[in-house]
Design an enzyme around this catalytic site. Structure first.
Site, PDB file in Angstrom:
ATOM      1  N   CYS A 127       0.831  -1.183   0.000  1.00  0.00           N
ATOM      2  CA  CYS A 127       0.000   0.000   0.000  1.00  0.00           C
ATOM      3  C   CYS A 127       0.872   1.241   0.000  1.00  0.00           C
ATOM      4  O   CYS A 127       1.895   1.290   0.667  1.00  0.00           O
ATOM      5  CB  CYS A 127      -0.884   0.030   1.247  1.00  0.00           C
ATOM      6  SG  CYS A 127      -1.862  -1.461   1.480  1.00  0.00           S
ATOM      7  N   GLY A 148      -9.597  -0.139  -1.579  1.00  0.00           N
ATOM      8  CA  GLY A 148      -8.172   0.166  -1.583  1.00  0.00           C
ATOM      9  C   GLY A 148      -7.408  -0.815  -0.719  1.00  0.00           C
ATOM     10  O   GLY A 148      -7.812  -1.966  -0.559  1.00  0.00           O
ATOM     11  N   CYS A 149      -6.295  -0.358  -0.150  1.00  0.00           N
ATOM     12  CA  CYS A 149      -5.478  -1.232   0.689  1.00  0.00           C
ATOM     13  C   CYS A 149      -6.325  -1.806   1.826  1.00  0.00           C
ATOM     14  O   CYS A 149      -7.002  -1.082   2.553  1.00  0.00           O
ATOM     15  CB  CYS A 149      -4.310  -0.454   1.264  1.00  0.00           C
ATOM     16  SG  CYS A 149      -3.280  -1.404   2.381  1.00  0.00           S
ATOM     17  N   PHE A 150      -6.256  -3.112   1.990  1.00  0.00           N
ATOM     18  CA  PHE A 150      -7.135  -3.745   2.984  1.00  0.00           C
ATOM     19  C   PHE A 150      -6.740  -3.437   4.414  1.00  0.00           C
ATOM     20  O   PHE A 150      -7.556  -3.571   5.322  1.00  0.00           O
ATOM     21  CB  PHE A 150      -7.258  -5.256   2.774  1.00  0.00           C
ATOM     22  CG  PHE A 150      -6.020  -6.017   2.381  1.00  0.00           C
ATOM     23  CD1 PHE A 150      -4.749  -5.637   2.775  1.00  0.00           C
ATOM     24  CD2 PHE A 150      -6.146  -7.159   1.598  1.00  0.00           C
ATOM     25  CE1 PHE A 150      -3.629  -6.364   2.411  1.00  0.00           C
ATOM     26  CE2 PHE A 150      -5.033  -7.903   1.218  1.00  0.00           C
ATOM     27  CZ  PHE A 150      -3.771  -7.496   1.626  1.00  0.00           C
TER      28      PHE A 150
END
Length: 222
Positions: free
Chosen positions: A9, A44-46
């Site tokens: 990320c 998006g980024c988890f």
């Protein structure tokens, strides 16, 4: 493995003013009997999405993982190529008697992701970072579709919502180093810059739904 995970990320400040989405006009009815339900969101980024929902009252377990593609390609290196069909996602197991599916959507749109960005979130670009609601049944589809229409009609956001509403085929848990990342690495530059502000926004916008930090990550997918 941690170094590889840090590349998952980008780093971008999330400390801008959040958008306070109104409650959904259509929501799930209170359950007739006790039990757990599941929601799967991508934004998006988890790490950040997981971190937000770990702090929502009524949420029992959260996992980071992949949805939208096949089992054979459900690993970080392949998903990061943007060619697998997967999106970085979170699976949320919650108590519908304590938090509704509509409330989870309200939190998602308000603080977990920017739903107006197409195939990206901040500096993270590609379909693996798309915003998506993976519905498990017709009720979830109906609530999510109606809520997006409600928000668009009210011009809550500066641009139309790009979040996909698609059926959940399967959820594949991500590698162990991704799980509960924000709680385990609070001093990580990514967490400090990008995820901690999201959690602060959750507390500010939804004080009655916020709970202090605790791990709700499960060890198995049910």
């Amino acid at each position: 493995m941690l170094a590889a995970g840090l590349a998952a990320c980008g780093v971008v400040s999330a400390d801008s003013a959040p958008v306070a989405a109104p409650p959904p006009a259509l929501d799930a009815a209170p359950p007739a009997q006790r039990g757990e339900q599941t929601a799967v969101f991508a934004g998006g980024c988890f790490w950040g999405v997981e971190s937000v929902f770990e702090h929502v009252k009524g949420v029992r377990k959260v996992w980071s993982g992949y949805a939208g593609g096949d089992a054979a390609t459900a690993d970080y290196e392949q998903v990061s190529s943007g060619r697998t069909g997967h999106a970085e996602s979170v699976k949320i197991v919650y108590d519908p008697a304590k938090v509704s599916y509509g409330k989870l959507l309200q939190v998602f749109f308000s603080v977990a992701a920017d739903p107006t960005q197409l195939n990206r979130q901040g500096p993270d670009v590609g379909p693996q970072y798309r915003s998506a609601i993976f519905y498990a049944n017709d009720e979830q589809k109906r609530i999510a579709t109606a809520y997006i229409a409600q928000l668009d009609q009210a011009h809550v956001f500066r641009a139309p919502i790009a979040t996909q509403v698609v059926p959940l085929q399967a959820f594949y848990m991500a590698e162990a180093y991704h799980q509960d990342f924000a709680r385990l690495h609070p001093d990580s530059p990514y967490i400090v810059i990008n995820d901690a502000p999201k959690v602060r926004h959750l507390k500010e916008l939804f004080p009655s739904d916020y709970r202090p930090e605790e791990s709700v990550v499960g060890v198995q997918i049910h």
